[in-house]
Design an enzyme around this catalytic site. Structure first.
Site, PDB file in Angstrom:
ATOM      1  CG  ASP A  81      -1.907   1.116   1.025  1.00 50.34           C
ATOM      2  OD1 ASP A  81      -2.253   1.588  -0.114  1.00 50.34           O
ATOM      3  OD2 ASP A  81      -2.818   1.153   1.972  1.00 50.34           O
ATOM      4  CE  LYS A  82      -1.290   7.122  -2.176  1.00 54.02           C
ATOM      5  NZ  LYS A  82      -1.466   8.595  -2.009  1.00 54.02           N
ATOM      6  CG  HIS A  83      -0.097   7.278   4.933  1.00 51.93           C
ATOM      7  ND1 HIS A  83      -1.431   7.433   4.914  1.00 51.93           N
ATOM      8  CD2 HIS A  83       0.388   8.381   5.272  1.00 51.93           C
ATOM      9  CE1 HIS A  83      -1.581   8.355   5.912  1.00 51.93           C
ATOM     10  NE2 HIS A  83      -0.490   9.181   5.809  1.00 51.93           N
ATOM     11  CB  SER A  84      -0.260  10.839   0.287  1.00 47.08           C
ATOM     12  OG  SER A  84      -0.323  11.885   0.377  1.00 47.08           O
ATOM     13  CB  THR A 121      -8.765   8.176  -0.835  1.00 49.51           C
ATOM     14  OG1 THR A 121      -7.600   8.704  -1.006  1.00 49.51           O
ATOM     15  CG2 THR A 121      -9.069   7.303  -1.844  1.00 49.51           C
ATOM     16  NE  ARG A 169      -0.748  13.105  17.974  1.00 45.47           N
ATOM     17  CZ  ARG A 169      -0.446  12.782  16.918  1.00 45.47           C
ATOM     18  NH1 ARG A 169      -0.982  11.809  16.266  1.00 45.47           N
ATOM     19  NH2 ARG A 169       0.337  13.510  15.815  1.00 45.47           N
ATOM     20  CB  SER A 184      -0.658   8.761  14.345  1.00 46.13           C
ATOM     21  OG  SER A 184      -1.834   9.201  13.809  1.00 46.13           O
ATOM     22  CE  LYS A 188      -4.180   6.453  11.242  1.00 49.76           C
ATOM     23  NZ  LYS A 188      -4.405   7.898  11.350  1.00 49.76           N
ATOM     24  CE  LYS A 189      -2.294   3.693   4.641  1.00 45.97           C
ATOM     25  NZ  LYS A 189      -3.259   3.247   3.421  1.00 45.97           N
TER      26      LYS A 189
HETATM   27  N1  URA Z   1      -1.882  11.713   9.885  1.00 48.54           N
HETATM   28  C1  URA Z   1      -1.974  10.636  10.764  1.00 48.54           C
HETATM   29  O1  URA Z   1      -2.918   9.776  10.462  1.00 48.54           O
HETATM   30  N2  URA Z   1      -1.742  11.009  12.010  1.00 48.54           N
HETATM   31  C2  URA Z   1      -1.088  12.187  12.284  1.00 48.54           C
HETATM   32  O2  URA Z   1      -0.762  12.036  13.291  1.00 48.54           O
HETATM   33  C3  URA Z   1      -0.878  12.906  11.396  1.00 48.54           C
HETATM   34  C4  URA Z   1      -1.250  12.830  10.116  1.00 48.54           C
END
Ligand code: URA
Length: 405
Positions: A81-84, A121, A169, A184, A188-189
């Site tokens: 996967d990718k995360h931006s 997305t 936070r 964070s 999730k990823k």
């Molecule tokens: N995106 C996230 O999922 N977590 C963060 O802390 C900052 C950006």
């Protein structure tokens, strides 16, 4: 024997490092309520001020990942996967998932909604009539094995510790901390059960990180911690001082992504998508050749149909009026600013102020010019697609964001 919360907090307050066991215990307590909100807030504040070692950040990431369901897939290929970190006009995911699947990878993509001036997305996908982003995991599992990719929203069961900590936070002004951001994003990823993760860390006016230096520090942390957590991780730094592609806004971005999947996309979008997929220059070139001949288009259609959508339907979000802003003189585009243009789309209704707000699928901008481009008087600069709100403010933002010299 369980650690004592006072001792753990004291050590963090004084700049000492916590063990993986202490961090796992703390995160578990934050989720089950045995650690109070005040104690959790103190942990965040001390972490913000004192930082974390790489080992602590890995432990925090794994504890947050393990606070909920960790998915696993029975597929015959690498799971990627990718995360931006988020930008303006960033519709890469829509192109990347089917393209990477067409190249033989499996892409279980779990995405978010837009917040603030950056798009999400899920909001883009929901401009496609019938497209469901809330399918149950068993259905997603079937789509992954049959189509090679899915695109779904976060469920309440994935990394619940992140939801609690992220809200805290926000309340305690501890969001901009590299270890906390790293844990964070990655918790999730990693709950997606990945073998490999490609990260797009953006910097510039339209990005979360304003300077290249800060983005580099975040990228270094994400790669080290991702690798430390057992996932092959790489990162690219990309410039988000200018929007990506031309379209900003949900349905407009889907249209642009679809054009790209047909081999007719803007150069910057096509290039970045392929750079995020490829592990080396040969893989980037192979992805690009496939994209340019429209080789992932059919897989996109299968993906959309599997999610209940109709790839041939007219996108939701009709009924918008279009105001075209033209150059008032000959000149050169001296500024084409991602933040101002992202804000303009946002005030028109493309983004949301609060998590439960609805977005308008059709509003947004098409930016016809790029920084450095010569233009003649009367040439279209930006088309503003607007509905029932924000036009005057959006026009002012477009005026500030696109400047001729
Ligand atoms: N995106 C996230 O999922 N977590 C963060 O802390 C900052 C950006």
């Amino acid at each position: 024997m369980s650690p004592s919360i006072e001792r753990v907090l004291e050590r963090k307050r004084e700049g000492g490092a916590l063990t993986a066991e202490e961090i796992a215990w703390l995160v578990q307590g934050i989720v089950d309520g045995s650690v109070t909100r005040a104690q959790a807030a103190a942990f965040l504040a001390f972490t913000y001020l004192r930082g974390m070692t790489r080992d602590e950040t890995v432990a925090l990431t794994l504890a947050m990942r393990d606070s909920g369901q960790v998915l696993s897939w029975d597929v015959a290929g690498r799971v990627v996967d990718k995360h931006s970190t988020g930008g303006v006009g960033d519709k890469v995911s829509l192109v990347l998932a089917p393209l990477w699947a067409e190249l033989g990878a499996y892409v279980p993509m779990i995405s978010g909604r837009g917040l603030g001036h950056t798009g999400g997305t899920l909001d883009k996908l929901e401009a496609i009539p019938g497209f469901r982003t809330d399918l149950p995991v068993e259905r997603l599992r079937a789509i992954l094995s049959q189509v090679g990719c899915f695109m779904a929203g976060q469920t309440g069961q994935l990394a619940p510790a992140d939801r609690i900590l992220y809200a805290l936070r926000n309340e305690t002004s501890t969001v901009p901390s590299i270890p906390l951001i790293t844990a964070s994003i990655l918790s999730k990823k990693l709950a997606e059960g990945l073998d490999e993760l490609s990260l797009d860390v953006k910097w510039g006016t339209g990005a979360f990180m304003k300077t290249r230096q800060d983005a580099q520090a975040l990228a270094d942390s994400l790669v080290a911690v991702g690798e430390g957590a057992g996932v092959r991780t790489r990162a690219r730094l990309t410039d988000m001082n200018h929007p990506l592609g031309r379209a900003i806004g949900n349905a407009l971005e889907v249209q642009e992504a679809v054009a790209c999947l047909k081999g007719e996309g803007p150069e910057d979008l096509a290039a970045l998508t392929c750079e995020l997929i490829g592990r080396d220059a040969d893989e980037v070139a192979a992805a690009r050749a496939l994209l340019d001949r429209g080789g992932a288009w059919e897989r996109w259609c299968r993906l959309v149909r599997a999610h209940g959508g109709d790839p041939d339907a007219v996108l939701q979000g009709g009924g918008c009026a279009v105001r075209v802003i033209e150059a008032d003189s000959d000149g050169v585009v001296a500024r084409c600013d991602a933040y101002d243009l992202g804000r303009a789309a946002f005030v028109l209704g493309a983004g949301r102020r609060a998590a439960d707000e609805q977005v308008h699928p059709g509003v947004g901008l098409v930016v016809h010019v790029q920084q450095g481009q010569a233009v003649s008087k009367g040439q279209p600069l930006v088309s503003v697609h607007h509905a029932d709100r924000g036009l005057d403010e959006a026009l002012a933002l477009v005026g500030a964001g696109v400047v001729l010299a």
